[in-house]
Each structure stands twice: as C-alpha cells, then as structure tokens.
Design an enzyme around this catalytic site. Structure first.
Site, PDB file in Angstrom:
ATOM      1  N   ASP A  84       0.860  -1.181   0.000  1.00 26.40           N
ATOM      2  CA  ASP A  84       0.000   0.000   0.000  1.00 26.40           C
ATOM      3  C   ASP A  84       0.895   1.229   0.000  1.00 26.40           C
ATOM      4  OD1 ASP A  84      -2.306  -1.396  -0.241  1.00 26.40           O
ATOM      5  OD2 ASP A  84      -3.132  -0.883   1.719  1.00 26.40           O
ATOM      6  N   TYR A  87      -1.740   5.649  -1.834  1.00 24.39           N
ATOM      7  CA  TYR A  87      -3.199   5.727  -1.626  1.00 24.39           C
ATOM      8  C   TYR A  87      -3.803   6.783  -2.540  1.00 24.39           C
ATOM      9  CZ  TYR A  87      -2.802   2.850   2.555  1.00 24.39           C
ATOM     10  OH  TYR A  87      -2.583   1.810   3.426  1.00 24.39           O
ATOM     11  N   ASN A 122      -3.069  -4.091  -1.761  1.00 24.29           N
ATOM     12  CA  ASN A 122      -4.346  -4.078  -2.476  1.00 24.29           C
ATOM     13  C   ASN A 122      -4.664  -2.701  -3.052  1.00 24.29           C
ATOM     14  OD1 ASN A 122      -4.641  -3.809   0.544  1.00 24.29           O
ATOM     15  ND2 ASN A 122      -6.695  -3.116  -0.022  1.00 24.29           N
ATOM     16  N   HIS A 225      -8.532  -5.970   9.550  1.00 24.81           N
ATOM     17  CA  HIS A 225      -8.711  -6.987   8.510  1.00 24.81           C
ATOM     18  C   HIS A 225      -8.649  -8.401   9.073  1.00 24.81           C
ATOM     19  CE1 HIS A 225      -8.768  -4.133   5.227  1.00 24.81           C
ATOM     20  NE2 HIS A 225      -7.638  -3.594   5.652  1.00 24.81           N
ATOM     21  N   HIS A 251      -1.023  -4.035   5.777  1.00 25.20           N
ATOM     22  CA  HIS A 251      -2.469  -4.189   5.564  1.00 25.20           C
ATOM     23  C   HIS A 251      -3.275  -3.673   6.752  1.00 25.20           C
ATOM     24  CE1 HIS A 251      -5.827  -5.340   3.193  1.00 25.20           C
ATOM     25  NE2 HIS A 251      -6.185  -6.389   3.914  1.00 25.20           N
TER      26      HIS A 251
END
Length: 335
Positions: A84, A87, A122, A225, A251
């Site tokens: 990540d 963003y 992701n 998560h 994450h």
C-alpha cells in the site's frame, strides 16, 4: 522401418524432457533474486514500514522523520515496504506526481537514501500496477525496487517477497466500487499455483540461516482486517514446512507482534506508515500477542548469525516493544 519408428519415439521423449526442463527452469526463474551488497559489520540492519503513501498526511511525514533518525543510529542497509505504497488507488502511470509527493519528497533523510524493497498492496492494485513495477521509477529515484514476488539475499538472511493480493477472493468476487488491475495475474489459478510452487521451491533450496517471508496481507492479526483465510490455507503450510522464522506484513494499520503457539512463527505487522485505526482491535490469545499498537510507527531489525532483534517505534520515536529472536530456540525473549 522399426528403427525409424524407434528413433522418432526417442526423439519425442527427448523433446518432452527438454520441454519439462525448460518449464521447471522457467517456474523457478519466476522469483528474481537480488543480492544485497555485503558491508563490513556484524549485523544486517534495516527498517520496515507499510501502508504509507499519503503525500505526507496522516503523520506520514512524522513517521518518515523518525525513520531517518533511527536509520542513522543503526546505519541501516536498506528499507522494506510491506505495501500500500500509494493511496488511495495506486499510481496512474509512471509519470504520476504521487511518486514524488508520497515517496521521493517525504523520505529525504540521508540515512534513508538506501535501497527500498517494495511489495504491492491491495490499494496499489487499484492503480496501474505496471507503473510501480516500471524501471522508469528507478531512473527517477534509484532507491526504488518493486516487483510482484522476488528474493532478497542478505547472506545470513533471505527475504522472500510474495505477491499476496491475488490470493484474496473478495477482490475478485465482490470488489465493490473498486477496479483492480489484474493484467499479469489472469488466469488467476495458474498464477497462484505457480507462485506457491516457486515460493516453496525457493524456501526449500535456501541455505540462509534465517528465512523470512514478506507480504502485504495479514495472516494472523487482531486488527481490522484480521486473518486472511486464503493465505492461512495456502501459504502457511509452506511456511511451516520450510521452517520460516517470520512472516512480515502490513495491511492492518497498526504495529503488531504475534508468536503462533503451534508453529513458533513470528507474525509481524508493520502497517503504521500513515493513517492508523485507533481502537480497532479484536481479542487475541495473550500468550501469543506480544504487541498490539493502534497508532503510527515502524520497525527496525538487526540480524546476526544467531539473533534477530526487532524494535517497534511510535510516531515520536519512542520504543514500544523489543524482542530478540534466537536460533537457540530456548532463548527467545524481550530485550
């Protein structure tokens, strides 16, 4: 006549053998290997940060500042990013100014001008994946190295970087309003099968004293998560079979250290590079949970032949938690 048929049969067998050999070689070659240049010191020193790319906001700049201070103190060799990186939706292309706004212009400390080894998260998959993998970014900033999956050979330790996003079913079956860039992943099942085979093969062949796997997604986590079941079912058996010492991820936007009782594997989350989720934590076995911190921060590692010392820092540079992993499994304790 018989001799001619026999010769053709032998030729077919040889061709099949050659093809199989090439396929095996190609499969293993799917994990590029990078050897970190050795330096005359007793330990390999590095920082680990994840979930950071917010153009300096959400305390990203403050975390970067403390990374620079700790990096100088430890004379780090490199930085690992657990994904990540940009963003909210990755990079739009290799000319996206976010590369400068979230990376080049943020991590400016002299001690951080070392190689950065990055995996995709992701959110990175919601942009142009090829942009982050592009050698053009390395020309803009020579620190940048990002591939889907690869091996970093630090002599006494090998880090196995694994592309975890394609494992998560939800991104395919229920992506919501998000568009994911699956070019290079489809067809998905053969991609995952080959990746798992390559990771297993590389781990099995490794002669390194320490073996650590880096991915973006959580496997064991008390955070938002939580446990990613696809990884628990598909990747964890490989980690256990090959005596992996630690799995390092991002994450979940927190700092976390879990020692799984069954396997003894250390599950380490360094996802506090910018935005954090205060109070978003699930119950966990306190015998396994050594740290859960719901704020921003990062982690350092100092690795020798016999010990791997980890320290977690908050956004102000305070030490939150320290632990020494030992190859003498009877000596594993906080430091």
């Amino acid at each position: 006549m018989v001799s001619s048929i026999s010769q053709r049969m032998v030729l077919r067998v040889v061709l099949v053998a050659v093809v199989l050999c090439l396929l095996v070689t190609s499969s293993i070659a799917e994990l590029p290997r990078f050897k970190h240049p050795p330096k005359p010191q007793q330990s390999l020193n590095l920082l680990v940060v994840g979930d950071w790319g917010r153009k300096g906001t959400h305390n990203q700049s403050l975390v970067a500042n403390q990374m620079g201070i700790v990096g100088k103190k430890l004379d780090i060799d490199f930085v690992i990013s657990t994904g990540d990186n940009f963003y909210e939706d990755g990079l739009k292309g290799d000319d996206d100014p976010a590369f400068y706004e979230s990376f080049v212009d943020i991590y400016t400390a002299p001690s951080l001008q070392k190689k950065w080894y990055n995996v995709l998260g992701n959110h990175d998959y919601r942009g142009d994946v090829q942009a982050q993998l592009s050698p053009v970014l390395n020309l803009k900033d020579s620190r940048w190295l990002c591939l889907r999956s690869f091996i970093l050979d630090g002599e006494i330790v090998e880090f196995f970087f694994v592309d975890t996003t394609p494992f998560v079913d939800e991104y395919f079956t229920d992506p919501g309003e998000h568009d994911y860039d699956w070019e290079g992943v489809f067809p998905r099942l053969p991609y995952l099968s080959e990746l798992l085979k390559d990771v297993n093969s590389a781990l099995a062949q490794s002669k390194a004293k320490w073996k650590m796997v880096v991915g973006h997604h959580t496997i064991n986590s008390a955070g938002h998560h939580g446990n990613i079941e696809e990884l628990k079912h598909q990747l964890v058996p490989i980690l256990e079979a090959n005596n992996v010492d630690a799995y390092i991820n991002g994450h979940d936007h927190c700092l976390q250290h879990i020692i799984e009782k069954k396997s003894g594997i250390h599950f380490i989350t360094s996802g506090g590079g910018s935005k954090a989720w205060t109070g978003d934590v699930k119950p966990w076995n306190l015998e396994e949970m050594k740290l859960y911190y719901d704020g921003q921060g990062f982690m350092s590692m100092q690795i020798t032949e016999n010990n791997a010392d980890i320290i977690f820092y908050d956004v102000f540079g305070n030490t939150l938690h320290s632990w020494s992993l030992s190859k003498d499994h009877n000596v594993v304790a906080s430091i």
